[in-house]
Design a protein around this motif. Structure first.
Motif, PDB file in Angstrom:
ATOM      1  N   LYS A  69       0.809  -1.110   0.174  1.00  0.00           N
ATOM      2  CA  LYS A  69      -0.017   0.151  -0.145  1.00  0.00           C
ATOM      3  C   LYS A  69       0.911   1.191  -0.015  1.00  0.00           C
ATOM      4  O   LYS A  69       1.853   1.225   0.464  1.00  0.00           O
ATOM      5  CB  LYS A  69      -0.940  -0.127   1.109  1.00  0.00           C
ATOM      6  N   ILE A  70       0.177   2.234  -0.573  1.00  0.00           N
ATOM      7  CA  ILE A  70       1.117   3.775  -0.837  1.00  0.00           C
ATOM      8  C   ILE A  70       0.214   4.717  -0.023  1.00  0.00           C
ATOM      9  O   ILE A  70      -1.033   4.852  -0.688  1.00  0.00           O
ATOM     10  CB  ILE A  70       1.481   3.915  -1.991  1.00  0.00           C
ATOM     11  N   ILE A  71       0.443   5.314   0.733  1.00  0.00           N
ATOM     12  CA  ILE A  71      -0.675   6.382   1.338  1.00  0.00           C
ATOM     13  C   ILE A  71       0.250   7.614   1.747  1.00  0.00           C
ATOM     14  O   ILE A  71       1.482   7.529   1.732  1.00  0.00           O
ATOM     15  CB  ILE A  71      -1.252   5.962   2.823  1.00  0.00           C
ATOM     16  N   LEU A  72      -0.603   8.901   1.816  1.00  0.00           N
ATOM     17  CA  LEU A  72       0.146  10.046   2.004  1.00  0.00           C
ATOM     18  C   LEU A  72       0.143  10.249   3.495  1.00  0.00           C
ATOM     19  O   LEU A  72      -0.854  10.151   4.063  1.00  0.00           O
ATOM     20  CB  LEU A  72      -0.643  11.351   1.175  1.00  0.00           C
ATOM     21  N   GLU A  73       1.261  10.541   4.031  1.00  0.00           N
ATOM     22  CA  GLU A  73       1.136  10.751   5.480  1.00  0.00           C
ATOM     23  C   GLU A  73       2.159  12.011   5.796  1.00  0.00           C
ATOM     24  O   GLU A  73       3.449  12.033   5.375  1.00  0.00           O
ATOM     25  CB  GLU A  73       1.704   9.586   6.181  1.00  0.00           C
ATOM     26  N   ASP A  74       1.719  13.048   6.306  1.00  0.00           N
ATOM     27  CA  ASP A  74       2.728  14.343   6.648  1.00  0.00           C
ATOM     28  C   ASP A  74       3.260  14.746   5.343  1.00  0.00           C
ATOM     29  O   ASP A  74       4.395  15.035   5.253  1.00  0.00           O
ATOM     30  CB  ASP A  74       3.501  14.286   7.817  1.00  0.00           C
ATOM     31  N   TYR A  75       2.508  14.716   4.345  1.00  0.00           N
ATOM     32  CA  TYR A  75       3.053  15.165   2.807  1.00  0.00           C
ATOM     33  C   TYR A  75       4.076  14.400   2.437  1.00  0.00           C
ATOM     34  O   TYR A  75       4.836  14.821   1.661  1.00  0.00           O
ATOM     35  CB  TYR A  75       3.290  16.633   3.000  1.00  0.00           C
ATOM     36  N   GLU A  76       4.254  13.141   2.847  1.00  0.00           N
ATOM     37  CA  GLU A  76       5.270  12.232   2.208  1.00  0.00           C
ATOM     38  C   GLU A  76       4.562  10.803   1.855  1.00  0.00           C
ATOM     39  O   GLU A  76       3.618  10.555   2.445  1.00  0.00           O
ATOM     40  CB  GLU A  76       6.348  11.967   3.432  1.00  0.00           C
ATOM     41  N   ALA A  77       5.071   9.924   1.144  1.00  0.00           N
ATOM     42  CA  ALA A  77       4.636   8.856   0.674  1.00  0.00           C
ATOM     43  C   ALA A  77       5.060   7.643   1.703  1.00  0.00           C
ATOM     44  O   ALA A  77       6.148   7.402   1.713  1.00  0.00           O
ATOM     45  CB  ALA A  77       5.068   8.568  -0.774  1.00  0.00           C
ATOM     46  N   LEU A  78       3.995   7.140   2.460  1.00  0.00           N
ATOM     47  CA  LEU A  78       4.409   5.884   3.296  1.00  0.00           C
ATOM     48  C   LEU A  78       3.985   4.703   2.587  1.00  0.00           C
ATOM     49  O   LEU A  78       3.016   4.461   2.260  1.00  0.00           O
ATOM     50  CB  LEU A  78       3.246   6.170   4.690  1.00  0.00           C
ATOM     51  N   VAL A  79       5.280   4.142   2.321  1.00  0.00           N
ATOM     52  CA  VAL A  79       4.900   2.593   1.454  1.00  0.00           C
ATOM     53  C   VAL A  79       5.176   1.498   2.250  1.00  0.00           C
ATOM     54  O   VAL A  79       6.156   1.331   3.017  1.00  0.00           O
ATOM     55  CB  VAL A  79       6.230   2.909   0.328  1.00  0.00           C
ATOM     56  N   THR A  80       3.994   0.720   2.302  1.00  0.00           N
ATOM     57  CA  THR A  80       4.019  -0.619   3.199  1.00  0.00           C
ATOM     58  C   THR A  80       4.556  -1.716   2.079  1.00  0.00           C
ATOM     59  O   THR A  80       3.999  -1.855   1.084  1.00  0.00           O
ATOM     60  CB  THR A  80       2.796  -0.862   3.695  1.00  0.00           C
ATOM     61  N   LEU A  81       5.577  -2.443   2.734  1.00  0.00           N
ATOM     62  CA  LEU A  81       6.128  -3.469   1.734  1.00  0.00           C
ATOM     63  C   LEU A  81       5.877  -4.975   2.353  1.00  0.00           C
ATOM     64  O   LEU A  81       5.876  -4.929   3.598  1.00  0.00           O
ATOM     65  CB  LEU A  81       7.609  -3.419   1.689  1.00  0.00           C
ATOM     66  N   SER A  82       5.581  -5.828   1.724  1.00  0.00           N
ATOM     67  CA  SER A  82       5.338  -7.342   2.084  1.00  0.00           C
ATOM     68  C   SER A  82       6.728  -7.939   1.802  1.00  0.00           C
ATOM     69  O   SER A  82       6.663  -8.098   0.517  1.00  0.00           O
ATOM     70  CB  SER A  82       4.051  -7.756   1.404  1.00  0.00           C
ATOM     71  N   ILE A  83       7.370  -8.403   2.715  1.00  0.00           N
ATOM     72  CA  ILE A  83       8.701  -9.192   2.499  1.00  0.00           C
ATOM     73  C   ILE A  83       8.418 -10.534   2.843  1.00  0.00           C
ATOM     74  O   ILE A  83       7.760 -10.885   3.970  1.00  0.00           O
ATOM     75  CB  ILE A  83       9.660  -8.412   3.284  1.00  0.00           C
ATOM     76  N   ASP A  84       9.061 -11.339   1.997  1.00  0.00           N
ATOM     77  CA  ASP A  84       8.964 -12.745   2.215  1.00  0.00           C
ATOM     78  C   ASP A  84       9.556 -13.355   3.416  1.00  0.00           C
ATOM     79  O   ASP A  84      10.845 -12.664   3.814  1.00  0.00           O
ATOM     80  CB  ASP A  84       9.819 -13.531   1.088  1.00  0.00           C
ATOM     81  N   SER A  85       9.039 -13.974   4.376  1.00  0.00           N
ATOM     82  CA  SER A  85       9.475 -14.079   5.848  1.00  0.00           C
ATOM     83  C   SER A  85      10.983 -14.809   5.659  1.00  0.00           C
ATOM     84  O   SER A  85      11.538 -14.802   6.682  1.00  0.00           O
ATOM     85  CB  SER A  85       8.542 -15.126   6.409  1.00  0.00           C
ATOM     86  N   ALA A  86      11.578 -15.516   4.629  1.00  0.00           N
ATOM     87  CA  ALA A  86      12.661 -16.106   4.672  1.00  0.00           C
ATOM     88  C   ALA A  86      13.742 -15.054   4.432  1.00  0.00           C
ATOM     89  O   ALA A  86      15.048 -15.213   4.708  1.00  0.00           O
ATOM     90  CB  ALA A  86      12.820 -16.974   3.502  1.00  0.00           C
TER      91      ALA A  86
END
Length: 146
Positions: A69-86
């Protein structure tokens, strides 16, 4: 009896066609079945510059996750990454938004760090590199600033 066999074969054919379409949709859409083993980390960029939800996350050219997901937070792009658990990310890893080819799709490249401390699930990648904006570079070149 002949009509029943015809209707049965048409029904089986349609069912197989629907199953094939569902399989192709899942494969092309890269939808993980069963949720997969992954954990989430975030990174804050000054601009997400064309990055899309579902974009790849690579380390050394190998896909290790995707952008959730990509959202705007405090006029910056907050990017959430899903990383392989390995995959274990060091605390000093660097996240960069890159482009495949000259005008290709955007993805996130993670450069591993050398720290012994790891980023836990829900943690944040603190070191980021914002993408190069080709429009700004071309504009500066035309104006003679480069």
């Amino acid at each position: 009896m002949n009509r029943f066999n015809l209707e049965l074969s048409v029904g089986v054919f349609v069912l197989l066609g629907l199953l094939a379409m569902a399989y192709i949709s899942i494969r092309l859409g890269q939808i993980p079945l069963g949720g997969g083993d992954a954990y989430h980390v975030t990174a804050i960029f000054s601009t997400a510059g064309g990055l899309q939800r579902g974009a790849d996350v690579d380390i050394a050219g190998v896909k290790v996750g995707r952008v959730e997901k990509i959202i705007l937070e405090d006029y910056e792009a907050l990017v959430t990454l899903s990383i392989d658990s390995a995959i274990e990310l060091q605390e000093d890893a660097i996240a960069s938004i890159k482009t495949r080819g000259l005008i290709g799709e955007k993805y996130i490249r993670i450069t591993p760090g050398g720290s012994d401390r790891l980023i836990s699930a829900g943690g944040r990648i603190r070191e980021v590199e914002t993408p190069l904006d080709f429009e700004d570079v071309i504009g500066q070149f035309i104006q003679g600033k480069i």
